[in-house]
Scaffold this motif. Structure first.
Motif, PDB file in Angstrom:
ATOM      1  N   LEU A  45       0.878  -1.166   0.000  1.00 31.73           N
ATOM      2  CA  LEU A  45       0.000   0.000   0.000  1.00 31.73           C
ATOM      3  C   LEU A  45       0.919   1.220   0.000  1.00 31.73           C
ATOM      4  O   LEU A  45       1.851   1.282   0.810  1.00 31.73           O
ATOM      5  N   GLY A  54      -7.808  -8.516   5.631  1.00 32.03           N
ATOM      6  CA  GLY A  54      -8.471  -7.225   5.475  1.00 32.03           C
ATOM      7  C   GLY A  54      -7.620  -6.286   4.652  1.00 32.03           C
ATOM      8  O   GLY A  54      -6.425  -6.129   4.927  1.00 32.03           O
ATOM      9  N   GLY A  55      -8.187  -5.697   3.609  1.00 31.07           N
ATOM     10  CA  GLY A  55      -7.471  -4.714   2.788  1.00 31.07           C
ATOM     11  C   GLY A  55      -6.165  -5.280   2.253  1.00 31.07           C
ATOM     12  O   GLY A  55      -6.107  -6.401   1.735  1.00 31.07           O
ATOM     13  N   THR A  56      -5.078  -4.522   2.414  1.00 29.16           N
ATOM     14  CA  THR A  56      -3.777  -4.960   1.897  1.00 29.16           C
ATOM     15  C   THR A  56      -3.320  -6.252   2.564  1.00 29.16           C
ATOM     16  O   THR A  56      -2.532  -7.012   1.983  1.00 29.16           O
ATOM     17  N   GLY A  90     -12.123  -8.975   3.252  1.00 31.27           N
ATOM     18  CA  GLY A  90     -12.948  -7.769   3.301  1.00 31.27           C
ATOM     19  C   GLY A  90     -12.171  -6.539   2.877  1.00 31.27           C
ATOM     20  O   GLY A  90     -10.951  -6.460   3.059  1.00 31.27           O
ATOM     21  N   ALA A  91     -12.878  -5.613   2.264  1.00 30.72           N
ATOM     22  CA  ALA A  91     -12.283  -4.335   1.870  1.00 30.72           C
ATOM     23  C   ALA A  91     -13.367  -3.268   1.963  1.00 30.72           C
ATOM     24  O   ALA A  91     -14.548  -3.590   2.107  1.00 30.72           O
ATOM     25  N   ARG A  92     -12.909  -2.003   1.873  1.00 29.46           N
ATOM     26  CA  ARG A  92     -13.903  -0.925   1.985  1.00 29.46           C
ATOM     27  C   ARG A  92     -14.904  -0.977   0.837  1.00 29.46           C
ATOM     28  O   ARG A  92     -16.088  -0.829   1.030  1.00 29.46           O
ATOM     29  N   ASP A  95     -17.317  -2.928   3.086  1.00 27.71           N
ATOM     30  CA  ASP A  95     -17.933  -2.017   4.063  1.00 27.71           C
ATOM     31  C   ASP A  95     -19.195  -1.378   3.489  1.00 27.71           C
ATOM     32  O   ASP A  95     -20.174  -1.161   4.197  1.00 27.71           O
ATOM     33  N   ILE A 139     -18.228  -6.098   7.811  1.00 23.08           N
ATOM     34  CA  ILE A 139     -16.782  -6.256   8.004  1.00 23.08           C
ATOM     35  C   ILE A 139     -16.466  -7.724   8.306  1.00 23.08           C
ATOM     36  O   ILE A 139     -17.360  -8.516   8.614  1.00 23.08           O
ATOM     37  N   VAL A 148      -4.721 -11.400   9.063  1.00 21.00           N
ATOM     38  CA  VAL A 148      -3.717 -10.418   8.632  1.00 21.00           C
ATOM     39  C   VAL A 148      -4.449  -9.204   8.066  1.00 21.00           C
ATOM     40  O   VAL A 148      -5.291  -9.334   7.171  1.00 21.00           O
ATOM     41  N   GLY A 149      -4.105  -8.028   8.584  1.00 20.00           N
ATOM     42  CA  GLY A 149      -4.750  -6.802   8.106  1.00 20.00           C
ATOM     43  C   GLY A 149      -4.448  -5.658   9.039  1.00 20.00           C
ATOM     44  O   GLY A 149      -3.478  -5.713   9.803  1.00 20.00           O
ATOM     45  N   PRO A 155      -6.550  -2.766  14.125  1.00 22.33           N
ATOM     46  CA  PRO A 155      -7.882  -2.864  14.752  1.00 22.33           C
ATOM     47  C   PRO A 155      -8.654  -4.091  14.263  1.00 22.33           C
ATOM     48  O   PRO A 155      -9.439  -4.676  15.010  1.00 22.33           O
ATOM     49  N   ALA A 215      -9.941  -7.079  16.596  1.00 21.83           N
ATOM     50  CA  ALA A 215     -11.359  -7.456  16.581  1.00 21.83           C
ATOM     51  C   ALA A 215     -11.530  -8.952  16.301  1.00 21.83           C
ATOM     52  O   ALA A 215     -12.410  -9.607  16.868  1.00 21.83           O
ATOM     53  N   SER A 223      -0.662 -11.644  12.380  1.00 24.13           N
ATOM     54  CA  SER A 223       0.658 -11.302  11.822  1.00 24.13           C
ATOM     55  C   SER A 223       0.879  -9.806  12.043  1.00 24.13           C
ATOM     56  O   SER A 223       0.206  -8.985  11.423  1.00 24.13           O
ATOM     57  N   ASN A 263       2.507  -6.022  12.249  1.00 25.93           N
ATOM     58  CA  ASN A 263       3.266  -5.149  11.340  1.00 25.93           C
ATOM     59  C   ASN A 263       3.905  -4.009  12.126  1.00 25.93           C
ATOM     60  O   ASN A 263       3.648  -2.853  11.867  1.00 25.93           O
TER      61      ASN A 263
HETATM   62  P1  NAD Z   1      -8.923  -1.098   5.644  1.00 25.41           P
HETATM   63  O1  NAD Z   1      -8.796  -0.152   6.777  1.00 25.41           O
HETATM   64  O2  NAD Z   1      -9.508  -0.643   4.380  1.00 25.41           O
HETATM   65  O3  NAD Z   1      -9.692  -2.399   6.185  1.00 25.41           O
HETATM   66  C1  NAD Z   1      -9.884  -3.534   5.364  1.00 25.41           C
HETATM   67  C2  NAD Z   1     -10.966  -4.391   5.915  1.00 25.41           C
HETATM   68  O4  NAD Z   1     -10.556  -4.892   7.194  1.00 25.41           O
HETATM   69  C3  NAD Z   1     -12.296  -3.688   6.159  1.00 25.41           C
HETATM   70  O5  NAD Z   1     -13.038  -3.606   4.980  1.00 25.41           O
HETATM   71  C4  NAD Z   1     -12.931  -4.584   7.201  1.00 25.41           C
HETATM   72  O6  NAD Z   1     -13.546  -5.717   6.644  1.00 25.41           O
HETATM   73  C5  NAD Z   1     -11.716  -5.032   8.006  1.00 25.41           C
HETATM   74  N1  NAD Z   1     -11.571  -4.185   9.214  1.00 25.41           N
HETATM   75  C6  NAD Z   1     -10.909  -3.008   9.315  1.00 25.41           C
HETATM   76  N2  NAD Z   1     -11.015  -2.527  10.586  1.00 25.41           N
HETATM   77  C7  NAD Z   1     -11.767  -3.432  11.261  1.00 25.41           C
HETATM   78  C8  NAD Z   1     -12.226  -3.527  12.609  1.00 25.41           C
HETATM   79  N3  NAD Z   1     -11.938  -2.581  13.512  1.00 25.41           N
HETATM   80  N4  NAD Z   1     -12.977  -4.597  12.953  1.00 25.41           N
HETATM   81  C9  NAD Z   1     -13.259  -5.571  12.063  1.00 25.41           C
HETATM   82  N5  NAD Z   1     -12.834  -5.555  10.775  1.00 25.41           N
HETATM   83  C10 NAD Z   1     -12.114  -4.503  10.392  1.00 25.41           C
HETATM   84  O7  NAD Z   1      -7.534  -1.759   5.293  1.00 25.41           O
HETATM   85  P2  NAD Z   1      -6.335  -1.134   4.499  1.00 25.41           P
HETATM   86  O8  NAD Z   1      -6.403   0.352   4.461  1.00 25.41           O
HETATM   87  O9  NAD Z   1      -6.051  -1.870   3.271  1.00 25.41           O
HETATM   88  O10 NAD Z   1      -5.273  -1.585   5.591  1.00 25.41           O
HETATM   89  C11 NAD Z   1      -4.065  -1.125   5.580  1.00 25.41           C
HETATM   90  C12 NAD Z   1      -3.440  -1.453   6.933  1.00 25.41           C
HETATM   91  O11 NAD Z   1      -3.165  -2.860   7.003  1.00 25.41           O
HETATM   92  C13 NAD Z   1      -2.156  -0.708   7.060  1.00 25.41           C
HETATM   93  O12 NAD Z   1      -2.154  -0.109   8.337  1.00 25.41           O
HETATM   94  C14 NAD Z   1      -1.115  -1.794   6.952  1.00 25.41           C
HETATM   95  O13 NAD Z   1       0.000  -1.495   7.747  1.00 25.41           O
HETATM   96  C15 NAD Z   1      -1.855  -3.008   7.461  1.00 25.41           C
HETATM   97  N6  NAD Z   1      -1.268  -4.235   6.909  1.00 25.41           N
HETATM   98  C16 NAD Z   1      -0.871  -5.170   7.794  1.00 25.41           C
HETATM   99  C17 NAD Z   1      -0.242  -6.299   7.347  1.00 25.41           C
HETATM  100  C18 NAD Z   1       0.238  -7.260   8.351  1.00 25.41           C
HETATM  101  O14 NAD Z   1       1.153  -8.003   8.071  1.00 25.41           O
HETATM  102  N7  NAD Z   1      -0.381  -7.281   9.512  1.00 25.41           N
HETATM  103  C19 NAD Z   1      -0.062  -6.535   5.990  1.00 25.41           C
HETATM  104  C20 NAD Z   1      -0.525  -5.574   5.084  1.00 25.41           C
HETATM  105  C21 NAD Z   1      -1.133  -4.422   5.566  1.00 25.41           C
END
Ligand code: NAD
Ligand code: FES
Length: 279
Positions: free
Chosen positions: A66, A108-110, A134-136, A159, A168, A189-190, A193, A197, A212, A214
């Motif tokens: 991202l 979630g997302g990335t 899941g994604a926005r 979302d 979500i 992984v996401g 928050p 959750a 996992s 970050n």
């Molecule tokens: P986002 O905020 O768009 O969320 C993606 C999805 O995650 C949402 O659509 C929802 O389904 C779920 N989600 C988000 N918050 C939630 C909550 N509080 N409760 C339940 N479900 C929830 O995601 P994005 O903008 O693509 O995320 C980017 C973040 O992910 C960055 O902060 C990045 O550092 C992190 N990330 C982490 C890893 C890792 O290894 N942990 C890998 C890639 C990205």
């Protein structure tokens, strides 16, 4: 060692891209859950990205990122034929994978990209993999097609309801866990928050839950302490003890605080680079 970029695909224009990189020394050893440290400019920082896929025959690894700070903005300027200045890996402990039955992989997302490699590992081990992604919005949903090649079930949400179920990932997770009491493990992984959750959701079901993390990293090799997290009251280094930990034991509040540590400096850096790009 400079590593050539074989191909680049913009998954979400201007926001998220996928790079296939020629790195045979890493591809030969990389396991699900491992990450690499990259440096893209001479005076640049080193930063971690989880490996999204590996092709050991071709000697390539895939990363998905991202564009959010200075280093990923610089990375985004590169394309096929360019090289990553330094690429170090595979780093971190690999995912503990054994044949255990049904495993739910939540992305979630990335984070879906990093989850992809872990889910693939569980499928190869003979587990029934349920993907919850899941994604926005629909256009931000990554790797659905790739995951569907080996996942037994695909549960999708956005979302805004533009694709799959409106909601979500934890909405789908609670439904799936309620239907089936024999889920061996949940991997998430996401965004932090989301992982918090997920861990809160699985607790009443007493389902093993792996997240996992970050954390901010500097050396990625256990020397600087920047990536420290508290797990079950003990200090752990995400780079060498993780990045995967028991989600029920992680101190997520501390992690969220630590992730904010350099936000102002990062914003100044991003603004400087944006100005340079506009000049
Ligand atoms: P986002 O905020 O768009 O969320 C993606 C999805 O995650 C949402 O659509 C929802 O389904 C779920 N989600 C988000 N918050 C939630 C909550 N509080 N409760 C339940 N479900 C929830 O995601 P994005 O903008 O693509 O995320 C980017 C973040 O992910 C960055 O902060 C990045 O550092 C992190 N990330 C982490 C890893 C890792 O290894 N942990 C890998 C890639 C990205
Ligand atoms: Fe330095 Fe983990 S990044 S100890």
């Amino acid at each position: 060692m400079p590593s050539p970029i074989i191909s680049k695909e913009e998954l979400i224009p201007g926001q998220t891209s996928k790079l296939v990189i020629h790195a045979p020394h890493i591809a030969a050893k990389a396991e699900p859950g491992n990450f690499v440290m990259l440096r893209v400019a001479d005076a640049g920082e080193r930063f971690p990205l989880t490996i999204a896929d590996v092709d050991s025959k071709e000697g390539t690894i895939t990363i998905v990122y991202l564009v959010m700070g200075k280093s990923t903005t610089l990375l985004e300027e590169l394309g096929a034929g360019d090289s990553i200045l330094d690429l170090c890996g595979p780093l971190g402990k690999s995912t503990h994978i054994e044949k255990c039955g049904t495993v739910i992989c939540v992305g979630g997302g990335t984070g879906i990209a990093a989850m992809h490699h872990i889910a693939k590992g569980h499928a190869k081990a003979g587990n029934h993999v349920v993907s919850i992604i899941g994604a926005r919005t629909k256009d931000r949903l990554l790797l659905e097609k790739e995951l569907s090649l080996f996942c037994g079930e695909m549960l999708i949400c956005t979302d805004d309801g533009s694709y799959g179920v409106k909601g979500i990932v934890t909405d789908l997770l609670v439904q799936r866990l309620t239907q089936d009491k024999n889920v061996a493990e949940v991997v998430a992984v996401g965004p932090v928050p989301m992982m918090e959750a997920v861990a809160r959701t699985t607790l009443p079901f007493k389902t093993k839950t792996i997240v996992s993390l970050n954390s901010i990293m500097i050396d990625g090799m256990g020397m600087c302490g920047a990536c420290r997290v508290s797990v079950g009251g003990e200090t752990k280094f995400t780079c060498v003890d993780g990045p995967e930990f028991d989600g029920h034991l992680v101190d997520f509040n501390e992690l969220k605080q630590r992730l904010k540590a350099f936000r102002e400096q990062e914003q100044v850096s991003v603004n400087t680079i944006k100005k340079k790009c506009c000049c």
